[in-house]
Design a protein around this motif. Structure first.
Motif, PDB file in Angstrom:
ATOM      1  N   ASN A  98      -5.585   4.119  -7.811  1.00  0.00           N
ATOM      2  CA  ASN A  98      -5.311   2.694  -7.960  1.00  0.00           C
ATOM      3  C   ASN A  98      -5.541   2.020  -6.605  1.00  0.00           C
ATOM      4  N   ILE A  99      -6.201   0.882  -6.631  1.00  0.00           N
ATOM      5  CA  ILE A  99      -6.522   0.161  -5.401  1.00  0.00           C
ATOM      6  C   ILE A  99      -5.882  -1.223  -5.446  1.00  0.00           C
ATOM      7  N   TYR A 100      -5.191  -1.570  -4.375  1.00  0.00           N
ATOM      8  CA  TYR A 100      -4.549  -2.879  -4.235  1.00  0.00           C
ATOM      9  C   TYR A 100      -5.160  -3.541  -3.001  1.00  0.00           C
ATOM     10  N   LEU A 108     -11.254  -4.385   6.210  1.00  0.00           N
ATOM     11  CA  LEU A 108      -9.816  -4.215   6.391  1.00  0.00           C
ATOM     12  C   LEU A 108      -9.444  -2.741   6.537  1.00  0.00           C
ATOM     13  N   PRO A 109      -8.344  -2.444   7.231  1.00  0.00           N
ATOM     14  CA  PRO A 109      -7.868  -1.058   7.291  1.00  0.00           C
ATOM     15  C   PRO A 109      -7.478  -0.565   5.903  1.00  0.00           C
ATOM     16  N   VAL A 110      -7.527   0.726   5.724  1.00  0.00           N
ATOM     17  CA  VAL A 110      -7.293   1.336   4.413  1.00  0.00           C
ATOM     18  C   VAL A 110      -6.157   2.345   4.512  1.00  0.00           C
ATOM     19  N   LEU A 111      -5.257   2.302   3.540  1.00  0.00           N
ATOM     20  CA  LEU A 111      -4.197   3.302   3.408  1.00  0.00           C
ATOM     21  C   LEU A 111      -4.451   4.128   2.163  1.00  0.00           C
ATOM     22  N   LEU A 112      -4.453   5.456   2.308  1.00  0.00           N
ATOM     23  CA  LEU A 112      -4.450   6.357   1.153  1.00  0.00           C
ATOM     24  C   LEU A 112      -3.076   6.987   1.058  1.00  0.00           C
ATOM     25  N   TYR A 113      -2.374   6.698  -0.037  1.00  0.00           N
ATOM     26  CA  TYR A 113      -1.021   7.219  -0.233  1.00  0.00           C
ATOM     27  C   TYR A 113      -1.044   8.415  -1.184  1.00  0.00           C
ATOM     28  N   ILE A 114      -0.378   9.512  -0.755  1.00  0.00           N
ATOM     29  CA  ILE A 114      -0.263  10.742  -1.552  1.00  0.00           C
ATOM     30  C   ILE A 114       1.204  10.915  -1.940  1.00  0.00           C
ATOM     31  N   HIS A 115       1.491  10.850  -3.234  1.00  0.00           N
ATOM     32  CA  HIS A 115       2.880  10.932  -3.692  1.00  0.00           C
ATOM     33  C   HIS A 115       3.443  12.342  -3.535  1.00  0.00           C
ATOM     34  N   ILE A 134       1.723  -4.137   0.493  1.00  0.00           N
ATOM     35  CA  ILE A 134       0.865  -3.621   1.566  1.00  0.00           C
ATOM     36  C   ILE A 134      -0.398  -4.475   1.655  1.00  0.00           C
ATOM     37  N   ALA A 135      -0.964  -4.806   0.496  1.00  0.00           N
ATOM     38  CA  ALA A 135      -2.186  -5.620   0.469  1.00  0.00           C
ATOM     39  C   ALA A 135      -1.948  -7.001   1.064  1.00  0.00           C
ATOM     40  N   LYS A 136      -0.741  -7.548   0.905  1.00  0.00           N
ATOM     41  CA  LYS A 136      -0.429  -8.861   1.478  1.00  0.00           C
ATOM     42  C   LYS A 136      -0.474  -8.838   3.008  1.00  0.00           C
ATOM     43  N   GLU A 137      -0.412  -7.626   3.601  1.00  0.00           N
ATOM     44  CA  GLU A 137      -0.512  -7.484   5.053  1.00  0.00           C
ATOM     45  C   GLU A 137      -1.959  -7.255   5.494  1.00  0.00           C
ATOM     46  N   ASP A 138      -2.903  -7.524   4.608  1.00  0.00           N
ATOM     47  CA  ASP A 138      -4.330  -7.338   4.872  1.00  0.00           C
ATOM     48  C   ASP A 138      -4.684  -5.873   5.129  1.00  0.00           C
ATOM     49  N   VAL A 139      -4.143  -5.026   4.286  1.00  0.00           N
ATOM     50  CA  VAL A 139      -4.489  -3.605   4.251  1.00  0.00           C
ATOM     51  C   VAL A 139      -4.874  -3.264   2.812  1.00  0.00           C
ATOM     52  N   VAL A 140      -5.971  -2.551   2.622  1.00  0.00           N
ATOM     53  CA  VAL A 140      -6.342  -2.083   1.294  1.00  0.00           C
ATOM     54  C   VAL A 140      -5.561  -0.796   1.024  1.00  0.00           C
ATOM     55  N   CYS A 141      -4.726  -0.828  -0.007  1.00  0.00           N
ATOM     56  CA  CYS A 141      -3.838   0.293  -0.317  1.00  0.00           C
ATOM     57  C   CYS A 141      -4.386   1.064  -1.514  1.00  0.00           C
ATOM     58  N   VAL A 142      -4.540   2.378  -1.348  1.00  0.00           N
ATOM     59  CA  VAL A 142      -5.049   3.247  -2.402  1.00  0.00           C
ATOM     60  C   VAL A 142      -3.993   4.310  -2.705  1.00  0.00           C
ATOM     61  N   CYS A 143      -3.630   4.457  -3.976  1.00  0.00           N
ATOM     62  CA  CYS A 143      -2.668   5.480  -4.399  1.00  0.00           C
ATOM     63  C   CYS A 143      -3.367   6.416  -5.379  1.00  0.00           C
ATOM     64  N   ALA A 144      -3.383   7.701  -5.059  1.00  0.00           N
ATOM     65  CA  ALA A 144      -4.188   8.651  -5.823  1.00  0.00           C
ATOM     66  C   ALA A 144      -3.338   9.636  -6.615  1.00  0.00           C
ATOM     67  N   ASN A 145      -3.814   9.968  -7.812  1.00  0.00           N
ATOM     68  CA  ASN A 145      -3.286  11.105  -8.556  1.00  0.00           C
ATOM     69  C   ASN A 145      -4.042  12.362  -8.156  1.00  0.00           C
ATOM     70  N   TYR A 146      -3.397  13.494  -8.308  1.00  0.00           N
ATOM     71  CA  TYR A 146      -4.037  14.777  -8.051  1.00  0.00           C
ATOM     72  C   TYR A 146      -3.377  15.809  -8.946  1.00  0.00           C
ATOM     73  N   ARG A 147      -3.951  17.006  -8.999  1.00  0.00           N
ATOM     74  CA  ARG A 147      -3.412  18.035  -9.891  1.00  0.00           C
ATOM     75  C   ARG A 147      -2.129  18.649  -9.323  1.00  0.00           C
ATOM     76  N   LEU A 148      -1.196  18.949 -10.226  1.00  0.00           N
ATOM     77  CA  LEU A 148       0.127  19.446  -9.867  1.00  0.00           C
ATOM     78  C   LEU A 148       0.422  20.755 -10.587  1.00  0.00           C
TER      79      LEU A 148
END
Length: 413
Positions: A98-100, A108-115, A134-148
């Motif tokens: 998901n990208i915000y 813009l700087p990019v954040l990749l978040y790993i839950h 996070i996006a309101k601070e001018d950062v592109v925020c990415v939250c990824a799913n992965y296998r568990l």
């Protein structure tokens, strides 16, 4: 309330997301495909993409058992805190993100978040992980799913640590595609919490990851290069997953061709029979390829990317996490800062619980039932701005706040 669409049309792509005023959300975008127990293969961003709905998350216990009826206090606590009222989709085809992003901006700087989730549960669409603030601070925020669980940490003679390959694939996808959403592919920061932070601790030791990202923020699980949360024996994991295979064989099923539901339930049965063995096996293991003993041995000697490590007052195994964080702060060969999040959350007696700082980073407004005070909001504003400054230039100092010197502790009470 009807959601309005927002469309990006550039670089030969048309991506339809959700309009949120100054920002937009693009949900459920595939970044890779993977056959069962095989490494992922990166996807190309489709020329036309409808990204208005969350994708599948990895199959996990809440799909099969009603967690609202759990008899375990902490299970119920995190259910109410992170997931109550939400509905999730499940499947092995869960490698999506998901990208915000702010609208109409570039470079813009990019954040990749790993839950997190103890390597076995959770997904990128739980309540705390919406990146709009996070996006309101001018950062592109990415939250990824992965296998568990069994799908991400299955081990045999040829296979292990598939979840880590998923995460690296997500980084590669961002490098290739994030400019379409206004992000700078040369300024990526990783952030993870709990098992996500432990995962990042391994990733940032890898030379190929160091070349791809600028910094890392590890919440409630960073600096775990030794001790209880460090990688374990692959031989032990192979023995455990052999039991899972035998469980299926007794039911005349093969682990590679059975339904994913049957594979998960076989893993869950064996976990119930020997929880300790399952926990020590369904996690990162030393495989000599992506999880290497030499990198852990030299963790304090090799040059590291800039890092923020955070520990909460009532953290999970706090003495252990605090000890490792202090050691990383003192000995790591690179820029390092340590956060002590010691502010009790309002409305119950759980204090500053494990991973509670997520709300203050991603947005108190997204919480369902706590009544946050002006003091909470001031803390959230400062913490988010400092962390976003770190994402911008690998330094958590910003206008309006006192200096946070490299190699020191920032305490939030």
């Amino acid at each position: 309330m009807t959601m309005e669409n927002y469309t990006i049309t550039n670089q030969n792509h048309t991506i339809v997301g959700i309009d949120r005023g100054d920002t937009a959300a693009f949900l459920g975008i595939p970044f890779a495909t993977a056959k069962r127990f095989e490494k992922p293969v990166i996807c190309n961003l489709a020329d036309q993409t409808i990204a208005t709905r969350y994708g599948n998350c990895c199959p996990q216990v809440r799909q099969f058992f009603d967690e609202s009826k759990s008899k375990k206090k902490m299970d119920l606590f995190y259910y109410r805190e992170f997931r109550e009222g939400l509905h999730f989709r499940y499947g092995e085809d869960c490698l999506n993100l998901n990208i915000y992003a702010p609208k109409g901006k570039t470079n813009l700087p990019v954040l990749l978040y790993i839950h997190g989730g103890a390597f076995v549960i959770c997904s990128s669409d739980e309540k705390p992980f919406d990146g709009q603030y996070i996006a309101k601070e001018d950062v592109v925020c990415v939250c990824a799913n992965y296998r568990l669980n069994v799908f991400g940490y299955y081990s045999d003679d040829k296979t292990s640590n598939l979840a880590f390959y998923d995460m690296i694939c997500a980084i590669e996808w961002i490098k290739n595609n994030i400019s379409v959403f206004g992000g700078n592919p040369d300024n990526i920061t990783l952030m993870g919490q709990s098992a996500g932070a432990i995962s990042l601790q391994n990733l940032i030791l890898l030379p190929q990851v160091k070349k791809s990202v600028k910094g890392a923020i590890m919440l409630s699980g960073g600096a775990t290069v030794s001790g209880i949360f460090a990688p374990k024996s692959k031989k032990r994991a192979i023995r455990f997953f052999a039991r899972v295979r035998k469980d299926l064989q007794k039911r005349k099923m093969d682990i590679r061709t059975a339904s994913y539901q049957d594979v998960f339930l076989a893993w869950n049965r064996q976990t119930k029979k020997n929880l300790a063995l399952s926990m020590l096996s369904t996690m990162p293991v030393f495989d000599g390829e992506i999880v290497r003993k030499d990198l852990y041995k030299n963790a304090y000697k090799d040059e590291q990317i800039p890092c923020i490590v955070s520990v909460t007052k009532d953290d999970l195994l706090k003495p252990y996490l605090e000890n490792r964080a202090q050691k990383w702060l003192k000995h790591a060969n690179g820029q390092t800062w340590l956060t002590h999040f010691y502010h009790d959350l309002p409305c119950d007696n759980m204090g500053a619980y494990h991973s509670c700082d997520l709300w203050y980073i991603f947005g108190l407004e997204q919480h369902g039932w706590r009544k946050f005070t002006d003091a909470d909001k001031a803390i959230a504003d400062e913490l988010r701005k400092r962390y976003c400054a770190f994402m911008r230039n690998q330094n958590p100092n910003c206008d309006g706040y006192s200096e946070w010197k490299e190699g020191t502790v920032f305490t939030i009470k």
